[in-house]
Scaffold this motif. Structure first.
Motif, short mmCIF file in Angstrom:
data_model
loop_
_atom_site.label_atom_id
_atom_site.label_comp_id
_atom_site.label_asym_id
_atom_site.label_seq_id
_atom_site.Cartn_x
_atom_site.Cartn_y
_atom_site.Cartn_z
N GLN A 102 15.01 2.22 2.00
CA GLN A 102 14.97 1.82 0.59
C GLN A 102 13.59 1.28 0.22
O GLN A 102 13.09 1.54 -0.88
N PHE A 103 12.97 0.54 1.11
CA PHE A 103 11.64 0.00 0.86
C PHE A 103 10.61 1.12 0.70
O PHE A 103 9.73 1.05 -0.14
N LEU A 104 10.76 2.16 1.51
CA LEU A 104 9.86 3.32 1.36
C LEU A 104 10.05 3.99 0.01
O LEU A 104 9.09 4.44 -0.61
N GLY A 105 11.30 4.06 -0.46
CA GLY A 105 11.55 4.60 -1.79
C GLY A 105 10.90 3.74 -2.86
O GLY A 105 10.43 4.25 -3.88
N PHE A 106 10.88 2.45 -2.64
CA PHE A 106 10.25 1.52 -3.57
C PHE A 106 8.73 1.69 -3.59
O PHE A 106 8.10 1.58 -4.64
N LEU A 107 8.13 1.97 -2.44
CA LEU A 107 6.68 2.12 -2.35
C LEU A 107 6.18 3.51 -2.74
O LEU A 107 5.00 3.68 -3.03
N THR A 108 7.06 4.48 -2.73
CA THR A 108 6.65 5.86 -2.95
C THR A 108 6.64 6.19 -4.44
O THR A 108 7.54 5.79 -5.17
N LYS A 117 -2.82 7.07 -15.74
CA LYS A 117 -1.55 7.55 -15.19
C LYS A 117 -0.89 6.36 -14.48
O LYS A 117 -1.32 5.97 -13.40
N PRO A 118 0.14 5.81 -15.07
CA PRO A 118 0.77 4.63 -14.47
C PRO A 118 1.53 5.01 -13.20
O PRO A 118 1.95 6.14 -13.02
N PHE A 119 1.68 4.03 -12.33
CA PHE A 119 2.45 4.22 -11.10
C PHE A 119 3.93 4.07 -11.43
O PHE A 119 4.37 3.03 -11.89
N ILE A 120 4.68 5.13 -11.22
CA ILE A 120 6.13 5.10 -11.44
C ILE A 120 6.79 5.25 -10.09
O ILE A 120 6.54 6.21 -9.36
N ARG A 121 7.63 4.31 -9.76
CA ARG A 121 8.28 4.29 -8.45
C ARG A 121 9.41 5.31 -8.37
O ARG A 121 10.09 5.57 -9.35
N ARG A 122 9.63 5.81 -7.15
CA ARG A 122 10.78 6.68 -6.93
C ARG A 122 12.07 5.86 -7.01
O ARG A 122 13.09 6.33 -7.49
N LEU A 123 12.01 4.62 -6.52
CA LEU A 123 13.15 3.70 -6.58
C LEU A 123 12.69 2.44 -7.30
O LEU A 123 11.91 1.65 -6.76
N PRO A 124 13.14 2.22 -8.54
CA PRO A 124 12.71 1.03 -9.29
C PRO A 124 13.11 -0.28 -8.61
O PRO A 124 14.04 -0.32 -7.80
N GLU A 125 12.40 -1.34 -8.95
CA GLU A 125 12.60 -2.64 -8.32
C GLU A 125 14.04 -3.12 -8.44
O GLU A 125 14.63 -3.60 -7.47
N MET A 154 -1.10 6.02 0.62
CA MET A 154 -1.59 5.21 -0.48
C MET A 154 -3.11 5.25 -0.56
O MET A 154 -3.67 5.32 -1.66
N ILE A 155 -3.77 5.22 0.57
CA ILE A 155 -5.24 5.26 0.58
C ILE A 155 -5.72 6.64 0.16
O ILE A 155 -6.67 6.76 -0.62
N LYS A 156 -5.08 7.68 0.66
CA LYS A 156 -5.51 9.04 0.35
C LYS A 156 -5.42 9.35 -1.14
O LYS A 156 -6.31 9.95 -1.72
N TYR A 157 -4.33 8.92 -1.77
CA TYR A 157 -4.12 9.23 -3.18
C TYR A 157 -4.45 8.07 -4.11
O TYR A 157 -4.18 8.12 -5.30
N LYS A 158 -5.01 7.01 -3.55
CA LYS A 158 -5.55 5.88 -4.32
C LYS A 158 -4.56 5.28 -5.31
O LYS A 158 -4.78 5.26 -6.51
N TYR A 159 -3.45 4.78 -4.79
CA TYR A 159 -2.51 4.07 -5.64
C TYR A 159 -2.05 2.80 -4.93
O TYR A 159 -2.05 2.72 -3.72
N PRO A 182 1.21 0.34 -5.05
CA PRO A 182 2.55 0.25 -5.63
C PRO A 182 3.00 -1.16 -6.00
O PRO A 182 4.01 -1.33 -6.66
N LEU A 183 2.26 -2.18 -5.60
CA LEU A 183 2.70 -3.55 -5.87
C LEU A 183 1.86 -4.17 -6.97
O LEU A 183 0.64 -4.09 -6.95
N ASP A 184 2.53 -4.79 -7.91
CA ASP A 184 1.86 -5.56 -8.96
C ASP A 184 1.95 -7.02 -8.55
O ASP A 184 2.98 -7.65 -8.70
N ILE A 185 0.87 -7.53 -8.02
CA ILE A 185 0.88 -8.92 -7.56
C ILE A 185 0.24 -9.77 -8.63
O ILE A 185 -0.97 -9.78 -8.80
N GLY A 186 1.08 -10.44 -9.38
CA GLY A 186 0.60 -11.30 -10.45
C GLY A 186 0.15 -10.52 -11.67
O GLY A 186 -0.12 -9.34 -11.62
#
Length: 187
Positions: free
Chosen positions: A77-83, A109-117, A168-173, A175-179
């Motif tokens: 599930q966490f991977l779905g959240f990060l993907t 292009k905003p980051f849209i999660r495969r599995l929302p928070e 994440m590094i390869k495609y430069k995104y 997934p976490l909005d920290i603050g």
């Protein structure tokens, strides 16, 4: 008014068990909807449930396989959240074609999660409650040698997270909005 009467007449034709089920479901959804803005409280409740489950496993010295299965499920599930929801490699190919054609459009292009928070939290709470309830029954305790499961889980976790971080590094995104981003005025 007609809709309300139609709903009442429909509820009168249902069995009492079905009526109670619908009322309980409505009650559940009402409080689930009220919990949406309470992000910290929701995650604290999940943390507490996880603590109870782990405490139950550690103190009883049982249900190691249930704990392992629960951990693998939460990792998935966490991977779905990060993907990202959309395949980044396809988007990268499209951007390369645009660069070759010379018509590069720099659009946000905003980051849209495969599995929302919220869904991630909700599924995790349900899984943790099921795992906690499974510790009540002895037939769910399958004896295993737990150190092997622990080493295997740690190995799977690190290999999976390494692959995810490389993606994440390869495609430069990120997934976490920290603050919240803070902007200073230029006065």
């Amino acid at each position: 008014m007609e809709l309300e009467e139609g709903y009442k007449s429909q509820m009168e034709t249902l069995s009492p068990v079905t009526v109670r089920y619908h009322k309980a479901l409505t009650f559940y959804r009402y409080y689930l909807d009220k919990s949406v803005p309470l992000i910290k409280e929701r995650w604290a409740a999940l943390g507490f449930l996880l603590f109870l489950f782990e405490l139950r496993v550690v103190l009883s010295h049982k249900w190691y396989l249930s704990c392992y299965a629960h951990g693998i499920f939460l990792l998935n599930q966490f991977l779905g959240f990060l993907t990202p929801k959309f395949d980044m490699s396809l988007q990268q190919d499209e951007e390369n074609k645009e660069l070759e054609a010379g018509e590069r459009a720099d659009e946000f292009k905003p980051f849209i999660r495969r599995l929302p928070e919220f869904k991630f939290w909700h599924i995790s709470v349900k899984a943790t409650l099921i795992a906690l309830i499974s510790t009540i029954f002895n037939f769910t305790d399958i004896p295993v040698f737990w150190p092997i499961l622990l080493v295997y889980f740690i190995t799977i976790f690190f290999l999976t997270m390494k692959r995810q971080i490389q993606h994440m590094i390869k495609y430069k995104y990120i997934p976490l909005d920290i603050g919240k981003k803070k902007y200073t005025s230029s006065k």
